[in-house]
Scaffold this motif. Structure first.
Motif, mmCIF file in Angstrom:
data_model
loop_
_atom_site.group_PDB
_atom_site.id
_atom_site.type_symbol
_atom_site.label_atom_id
_atom_site.label_comp_id
_atom_site.label_asym_id
_atom_site.label_seq_id
_atom_site.Cartn_x
_atom_site.Cartn_y
_atom_site.Cartn_z
ATOM 1 N N CYS A 131 51.787 -79.826 45.769
ATOM 2 C CA CYS A 131 52.946 -79.546 44.900
ATOM 3 C C CYS A 131 53.766 -81.087 44.969
ATOM 4 C CB CYS A 131 53.691 -78.520 44.980
ATOM 5 S SG CYS A 131 52.643 -77.014 45.320
ATOM 6 N N CYS B 180 54.372 -84.159 42.518
ATOM 7 C CA CYS B 180 55.179 -83.974 41.277
ATOM 8 C C CYS B 180 56.484 -83.309 41.316
ATOM 9 C CB CYS B 180 54.392 -83.026 40.332
ATOM 10 S SG CYS B 180 52.956 -83.900 39.619
ATOM 11 N N HIS B 181 56.626 -82.382 42.432
ATOM 12 C CA HIS B 181 58.017 -81.755 42.446
ATOM 13 C C HIS B 181 59.004 -82.510 43.383
ATOM 14 C CE1 HIS B 181 57.268 -78.353 39.652
ATOM 15 N NE2 HIS B 181 56.039 -78.575 39.839
ATOM 16 N N HIS C 288 60.477 -71.511 32.545
ATOM 17 C CA HIS C 288 59.360 -70.297 32.552
ATOM 18 C C HIS C 288 59.925 -69.034 33.017
ATOM 19 C CE1 HIS C 288 56.775 -73.265 30.538
ATOM 20 N NE2 HIS C 288 57.201 -74.216 31.265
ATOM 21 N N MET D 20 51.523 -79.835 34.030
ATOM 22 C CA MET D 20 51.478 -78.757 35.488
ATOM 23 C C MET D 20 49.976 -78.283 35.578
ATOM 24 S SD MET D 20 52.635 -77.023 37.941
ATOM 25 C CE MET D 20 52.460 -75.343 38.508
HETATM 26 C C1 HEC Z 1 50.643 -83.101 38.288
HETATM 27 C C2 HEC Z 1 51.874 -82.768 38.557
HETATM 28 C C3 HEC Z 1 52.346 -81.344 39.039
HETATM 29 C C4 HEC Z 1 51.650 -80.799 40.002
HETATM 30 C C5 HEC Z 1 50.677 -81.334 41.115
HETATM 31 C C6 HEC Z 1 52.447 -79.550 40.300
HETATM 32 N N1 HEC Z 1 53.388 -79.417 39.218
HETATM 33 FE FE1 HEC Z 1 54.484 -77.832 38.984
HETATM 34 N N2 HEC Z 1 55.123 -78.506 36.966
HETATM 35 C C7 HEC Z 1 54.894 -79.811 36.678
HETATM 36 C C8 HEC Z 1 55.569 -80.124 35.412
HETATM 37 C C9 HEC Z 1 55.217 -81.258 34.648
HETATM 38 C C10 HEC Z 1 56.125 -78.910 35.133
HETATM 39 C C11 HEC Z 1 57.178 -78.611 33.908
HETATM 40 C C12 HEC Z 1 56.130 -77.943 32.967
HETATM 41 C C13 HEC Z 1 56.978 -77.709 31.674
HETATM 42 O O1 HEC Z 1 58.001 -78.400 31.278
HETATM 43 O O2 HEC Z 1 56.875 -76.604 30.840
HETATM 44 C C14 HEC Z 1 55.927 -78.145 36.426
HETATM 45 C C15 HEC Z 1 56.582 -76.657 36.363
HETATM 46 C C16 HEC Z 1 56.271 -75.838 37.456
HETATM 47 C C17 HEC Z 1 56.995 -74.508 37.469
HETATM 48 C C18 HEC Z 1 57.838 -74.070 36.610
HETATM 49 C C19 HEC Z 1 59.264 -74.470 36.841
HETATM 50 C C20 HEC Z 1 60.319 -73.759 35.822
HETATM 51 O O3 HEC Z 1 61.194 -74.389 35.504
HETATM 52 O O4 HEC Z 1 60.034 -72.806 35.111
HETATM 53 C C21 HEC Z 1 56.790 -74.103 38.847
HETATM 54 C C22 HEC Z 1 57.136 -72.653 39.448
HETATM 55 C C23 HEC Z 1 55.822 -75.114 39.373
HETATM 56 N N3 HEC Z 1 55.652 -76.360 38.638
HETATM 57 C C24 HEC Z 1 55.436 -74.861 40.563
HETATM 58 C C25 HEC Z 1 54.359 -75.797 41.078
HETATM 59 C C26 HEC Z 1 53.848 -75.665 42.412
HETATM 60 C C27 HEC Z 1 54.080 -74.374 43.444
HETATM 61 C C28 HEC Z 1 52.895 -76.485 42.612
HETATM 62 C C29 HEC Z 1 51.627 -76.759 43.733
HETATM 63 C C30 HEC Z 1 51.000 -75.845 43.858
HETATM 64 C C31 HEC Z 1 52.838 -77.320 41.437
HETATM 65 N N4 HEC Z 1 53.918 -77.016 40.511
HETATM 66 C C32 HEC Z 1 52.171 -78.554 41.286
HETATM 67 C C33 HEC Z 1 53.918 -80.862 37.353
HETATM 68 C C34 HEC Z 1 53.254 -80.515 38.715
#
Ligand code: HEC
Length: 188
Positions: A103, A106-107, A126, A146
């Motif tokens: 994670c 990206c985060h 969300h 995501m």
């Molecule tokens: C390739 C990039 C990427 C990776 C890797 C990634 N994310 Fe994300 N994530 C995003 C993006 C971009 C969004 C925003 C989605 C949207 O705008 O609807 C997001 C949204 C989320 C959200 C929702 C946040 C909200 O404000 O509602 C969560 C929770 C989350 N990610 C958790 C994780 C977790 C835990 C992992 C690892 C297992 C992970 N992400 C890996 C890109 C990534």
């Protein structure tokens, strides 16, 4: 070779070199026929009727059934107490490992937000309920970048990483990305 048999010599002779033309030994011929018979059944078993399984396929099958068992034994989401998990040091270590591997890119390394949103503030695009967070991690938001994690991470790994993310709420990391989404007040 028995004494009474004499070595057979080929008639032809080149550059003064002579060649034997003896019968092949019986043990050699028997071995050869056995390999033919074996080869025939081997071919039928593995290729024609596709019954045989290679070690790779057996391994994949074993892994799939293990994975399925892990999923079956994982607690159902309503039974998971995220508030408790997010206080548990062992769970948090595991959740942290998942976060680091999958994670962080990206985060951000402190979940402060990078390509993806900041996960340490009270704002959620969300929904901020643990159930909603699990759901978005499983399903992903492909069009926004995501990744869907269901099938890649086990449910247990997802619960752990959610517990880890919840434990970071309010941590106010530096370079935090501006809040996105709606404010969610967590019930104590
Ligand atoms: C390739 C990039 C990427 C990776 C890797 C990634 N994310 Fe994300 N994530 C995003 C993006 C971009 C969004 C925003 C989605 C949207 O705008 O609807 C997001 C949204 C989320 C959200 C929702 C946040 C909200 O404000 O509602 C969560 C929770 C989350 N990610 C958790 C994780 C977790 C835990 C992992 C690892 C297992 C992970 N992400 C890996 C890109 C990534």
């Amino acid at each position: 070779m028995a004494d009474h048999e004499k070595d057979q010599v080929r008639q032809t002779k080149y550059d003064g070199i002579e060649e034997y033309d003896n019968q092949l030994p019986t043990w050699w011929k028997i071995t050869f026929y056995i390999t033919l018979v074996f080869g025939f059944f081997y071919w039928m078993f593995y290729y024609t009727f596709d019954q045989g399984r290679s070690q790779k396929e057996l391994l994949e099958k074993a892994q799939a059934s293990y994975q399925e068992k892990v999923e079956r034994l994982a607690p159902k989401i309503d039974q998971v107490d995220f508030a408790a998990l997010s206080q548990d040091a062992v769970i948090l270590t595991q959740g942290h490992e998942v976060f680091e591997s999958y994670c962080k890119s990206c985060h951000g390394d402190h979940a402060q937000g990078l390509i993806g949103p900041n996960l340490t503030d009270e704002y959620w695009i969300h929904g901020g309920e643990p159930r909603e967070i699990v759901e978005i991690i499983e399903k992903g938001v492909i069009e926004k970048g995501m990744t869907p994690w269901k099938g890649v991470l086990s449910s247990t790994d997802i619960y752990h990483v959610v517990a880890y993310v919840l434990s970071l709420e309010g941590s106010e990391p530096s370079n935090a990305k501006a809040p996105q989404g709606e404010k969610y007040i967590r019930k104590p």
